[in-house]
Write a protein that holds these residues in place. Structure first.
Motif, PDB file in Angstrom:
ATOM      1  N   PRO A 122      -3.032   4.671  -1.359  1.00  0.00           N
ATOM      2  CA  PRO A 122      -2.065   4.160  -0.366  1.00  0.00           C
ATOM      3  C   PRO A 122      -0.646   3.961  -0.871  1.00  0.00           C
ATOM      4  CG  PRO A 122      -3.676   2.469  -0.964  1.00  0.00           C
ATOM      5  CD  PRO A 122      -4.174   3.751  -1.539  1.00  0.00           C
ATOM      6  N   LEU A 123      -0.438   3.868  -2.185  1.00  0.00           N
ATOM      7  CA  LEU A 123       0.929   3.703  -2.684  1.00  0.00           C
ATOM      8  C   LEU A 123       1.825   4.883  -2.313  1.00  0.00           C
ATOM      9  CD1 LEU A 123       0.455   2.185  -6.275  1.00  0.00           C
ATOM     10  CD2 LEU A 123       1.459   1.063  -4.278  1.00  0.00           C
ATOM     11  N   ASN A 124       1.218   6.008  -2.004  1.00  0.00           N
ATOM     12  CA  ASN A 124       2.009   7.190  -1.647  1.00  0.00           C
ATOM     13  C   ASN A 124       2.616   7.105  -0.253  1.00  0.00           C
ATOM     14  OD1 ASN A 124       1.477   9.330  -3.931  1.00  0.00           O
ATOM     15  ND2 ASN A 124      -0.457   8.287  -3.552  1.00  0.00           N
ATOM     16  N   SER A 251      11.500  -2.609 -10.702  1.00  0.00           N
ATOM     17  CA  SER A 251      10.084  -2.976 -10.727  1.00  0.00           C
ATOM     18  C   SER A 251       9.479  -2.914  -9.335  1.00  0.00           C
ATOM     19  CB  SER A 251       9.895  -4.391 -11.282  1.00  0.00           C
ATOM     20  OG  SER A 251      10.308  -4.491 -12.620  1.00  0.00           O
ATOM     21  N   LEU A 252       8.257  -2.395  -9.270  1.00  0.00           N
ATOM     22  CA  LEU A 252       7.415  -2.491  -8.082  1.00  0.00           C
ATOM     23  C   LEU A 252       6.437  -3.614  -8.357  1.00  0.00           C
ATOM     24  CD1 LEU A 252       6.424  -1.379  -5.337  1.00  0.00           C
ATOM     25  CD2 LEU A 252       4.955   0.201  -6.625  1.00  0.00           C
ATOM     26  N   LEU A 253       6.522  -4.683  -7.569  1.00  0.00           N
ATOM     27  CA  LEU A 253       5.783  -5.916  -7.853  1.00  0.00           C
ATOM     28  C   LEU A 253       4.736  -6.170  -6.774  1.00  0.00           C
ATOM     29  CD1 LEU A 253       5.487  -8.604  -9.466  1.00  0.00           C
ATOM     30  CD2 LEU A 253       7.312  -9.529  -8.010  1.00  0.00           C
ATOM     31  N   ASN A 254       3.479  -6.388  -7.242  1.00  0.00           N
ATOM     32  CA  ASN A 254       2.384  -6.752  -6.337  1.00  0.00           C
ATOM     33  C   ASN A 254       2.279  -5.797  -5.144  1.00  0.00           C
ATOM     34  OD1 ASN A 254       1.686  -8.883  -8.029  1.00  0.00           O
ATOM     35  ND2 ASN A 254       3.067 -10.298  -6.985  1.00  0.00           N
ATOM     36  N   TRP A 255       2.314  -4.525  -5.449  1.00  0.00           N
ATOM     37  CA  TRP A 255       2.054  -3.430  -4.526  1.00  0.00           C
ATOM     38  C   TRP A 255       3.232  -3.066  -3.628  1.00  0.00           C
ATOM     39  CZ3 TRP A 255      -2.287  -0.950  -5.738  1.00  0.00           C
ATOM     40  CH2 TRP A 255      -3.330  -1.678  -6.337  1.00  0.00           C
TER      41      TRP A 255
END
Length: 314
Positions: A122-124, A251-255
């Motif tokens: 799902p990050l995509n 930063s990518l934090l907590n999704w």
């Protein structure tokens, strides 16, 4: 309308049911789970559709366009192989399989069968991670100096994650459950990585998953990637992918949250670009219709599995 079946109706499998049900071009026509109550109750909630306890029986009896496989990882290879043997398009949960050899087998078989093969990463599709990738591509951090992936969990498995396998050494652990998402993202955004050194901690119970990991990897140009993972610690859960560069930090934090700053400045929140939001199912449907789509295929799943197994092996 594409006819869909779901195999595996635990917490993971249930997540996409609402999405499939609400999508205008997909229709769930059958569900399958080895636990009869799960299958019967889910089928009833979807309008008394067909329920099965044996996926092979379902594949024989139901005409399908797509099967979503959400069984525990050690069953991915067998179930996905059976789906592909029928020439049915497949969406598989992560990780692709439970070993490098199984993952390679599925990737090669999917190519041989000529079917659409996709994975649920799902990050995509989320605004936060897509904005992260966009800013990296636009040079927000400048020349990349270091990547860091932090995965800290006060409790593992988390409260909502209690089942028979997610805490097991065989097919669970936070490196597998969480780390695989970021391995895939790193490979997609920054290119291939290789493991240089790893130190992993396991509890005394030989059946239990890791409780700590420190790993040093490198991108193809030698840029370091540091993985720092711990469970059973004080504080709040924190999952953070950080890129440090010559011009700044991102930063990518907590999704889903973004933080960043230029060199010499403070780190502050960055708003995600909501226009970048997409969905997995929209892209799967596009692919089924022969249109361009963002699909994470089994080759990408295999590439991520190679690094995953190097990290988590005993």
């Amino acid at each position: 309308m594409f006819k869909v079946a779901i195999i595996g109706l635990g917490a993971i499998g249930q997540r996409l049911i609402k999405d499939f049900s609400s999508h205008p071009e997909t229709n769930i026509v059958a569900v399958c789970d080895t636990m009869k109550d799960h299958a019967d109750q889910t089928a009833k909630s979807l309008g008394d559709i067909q329920a099965f306890n044996d996926h092979k029986e379902m594949l024989e009896q139901v005409d399908l366009d797509l099967v979503y496989v959400a069984v525990p990882p050690k069953f991915h290879h067998a179930v996905v192989s059976d789906v592909m043997e029928k020439g049915i398009h497949v969406l598989c949960e992560k990780p692709l399989a439970n070993s490098i050899e199984e993952a390679e087998s599925l990737y090669k078989k999917a190519e041989e069968k000529g079917i659409i093969h996709s994975m649920n990463f799902p990050l995509n599709y989320s605004a936060g991670s897509k904005t992260f990738a966009k800013l990296i591509g636009e040079g927000y951090v400048g020349g990349l100096r270091r990547l860091e992936l932090k995965m800290h969990f006060p409790q593992w498995p988390r409260a909502w994650q209690q089942n028979a396998w997610v805490a097991s050494r065989e097919q669970g652990g936070f490196v597998l459950e969480v780390g695989i998402h970021f391995i895939q993202q790193i490979q997609k955004i920054f290119g291939p990585v290789k493991l240089v050194h790893r130190s992993i901690q396991f509890p005394q119970d030989p059946a239990s998953c890791e409780i700590g990991i420190m790993a040093y990897l490198q991108l193809e140009d030698g840029t370091p990637l540091v993985v720092d993972g711990l469970s059973g610690i004080a504080g709040k859960e924190e999952i953070r992918l950080s890129a440090y560069g010559t011009k700044g930090t991102l930063s990518l934090l907590n999704w889903g949250s973004l933080e960043g700053g230029k060199v010499g400045e403070e780190i502050t929140s960055i708003e995600s670009d909501a226009n970048l939001t997409d969905t997995l199912l929209n892209n799967v449907v596009k692919k089924l219709k022969g249109k361009p789509a963002t699909i994470i295929d089994f080759k990408a799943g295999y590439d991520a599995q190679v690094i995953l197994e190097q990290l988590r092996s005993e």
